[in-house]
Design an enzyme around this catalytic site. Structure first.
Site, mmCIF file in Angstrom:
data_model
loop_
_atom_site.group_PDB
_atom_site.id
_atom_site.type_symbol
_atom_site.label_atom_id
_atom_site.label_comp_id
_atom_site.label_asym_id
_atom_site.label_seq_id
_atom_site.Cartn_x
_atom_site.Cartn_y
_atom_site.Cartn_z
ATOM 1 N N ARG A 108 27.078 -66.409 -22.840
ATOM 2 C CA ARG A 108 28.214 -65.498 -22.912
ATOM 3 C C ARG A 108 29.331 -66.170 -23.691
ATOM 4 O O ARG A 108 29.709 -67.290 -23.407
ATOM 5 C CB ARG A 108 28.678 -65.184 -21.480
ATOM 6 C CG ARG A 108 29.902 -64.316 -21.374
ATOM 7 C CD ARG A 108 29.555 -62.878 -21.737
ATOM 8 N NE ARG A 108 30.647 -61.991 -21.396
ATOM 9 C CZ ARG A 108 31.487 -61.493 -22.292
ATOM 10 N NH1 ARG A 108 31.383 -61.792 -23.556
ATOM 11 N NH2 ARG A 108 32.442 -60.679 -21.911
ATOM 12 N N HIS A 109 29.842 -65.478 -24.677
ATOM 13 C CA HIS A 109 30.980 -66.009 -25.422
ATOM 14 C C HIS A 109 32.218 -65.937 -24.539
ATOM 15 O O HIS A 109 32.217 -65.327 -23.480
ATOM 16 C CB HIS A 109 31.180 -65.250 -26.731
ATOM 17 C CG HIS A 109 31.196 -63.760 -26.540
ATOM 18 N ND1 HIS A 109 32.285 -63.095 -26.048
ATOM 19 C CD2 HIS A 109 30.237 -62.839 -26.744
ATOM 20 C CE1 HIS A 109 32.007 -61.818 -25.973
ATOM 21 N NE2 HIS A 109 30.764 -61.632 -26.391
ATOM 22 N N GLU A 131 28.872 -55.557 -25.886
ATOM 23 C CA GLU A 131 29.877 -55.699 -24.864
ATOM 24 C C GLU A 131 30.218 -54.342 -24.269
ATOM 25 O O GLU A 131 30.001 -53.304 -24.878
ATOM 26 C CB GLU A 131 31.127 -56.355 -25.462
ATOM 27 C CG GLU A 131 30.912 -57.794 -25.871
ATOM 28 C CD GLU A 131 30.049 -58.011 -27.125
ATOM 29 O OE1 GLU A 131 29.509 -57.038 -27.696
ATOM 30 O OE2 GLU A 131 29.897 -59.160 -27.524
#
Length: 160
Positions: free
Chosen positions: A15-16, A105
């Site tokens: 996950r960024h 997202e």
């Protein structure tokens, strides 16, 4: 047997970073901040590579959101650190990578770019949330998604 030798299939989610401003950012196509690049690079150095937990030679498939920050995260982990966008990672990984909207997202709808305080104020002006304060997980987003976002867009091995 160590985890590195395990033959059991595993799934890893990378996950960024969350936005540093506290604003909901889903569909806005932003790049990682310098802090995000540093976080991903540090994580990759510890976890990704030959003989490490995630060895690219043992990876079967990778799904990446087409958003810039997701592609940068992938490239920083597997593509030699450039962080450039695009599916071509310049290695033997390219045939394992799929860019897909199926894992993008969450769509924050009308709340995209807002902070929690602004969202709650707007909702109160509209007469919403009279009995309890807005909660994204319970109440969702006007013009966007509702309910648990992690269950809505996941299809484990099922073709569309």
């Amino acid at each position: 047997m160590s985890d590195l030798d395990a033959t059991t299939p595993r799934v890893f989610l990378a996950r960024h970073e969350w936005t540093k401003t506290g604003r909901y950012t889903g569909t806005t196509d932003l790049e990682l901040t310098p802090t995000g690049v540093s976080q991903v690079t540090g994580t990759g150095a510890q976890l990704v590579g030959p003989g490490k937990l995630i060895d690219s030679a043992r990876v079967a498939r990778i799904w990446v959101s087409p958003r810039k920050r997701a592609q940068q995260t992938f490239h920083l982990l597997f593509g030699g650190g450039s962080g450039e966008s695009g599916a071509d990672c310049g290695s033997d990984m390219a045939d394992k990578v799929t860019l897909t909207e199926d894992i993008v997202e969450w769509d924050y709808g009308d709340y995209e770019g807002l902070v929690v305080g602004d969202i709650r104020s707007r909702r109160k002006e509209k007469g919403l949330d009279k009995e309890r304060e807005w909660n994204i997980w319970r109440d969702g987003c006007e013009g966007g998604e509702y309910g648990c976002p992690s269950s809505a867009g996941i299809s484990l091995g099922q073709p569309n």
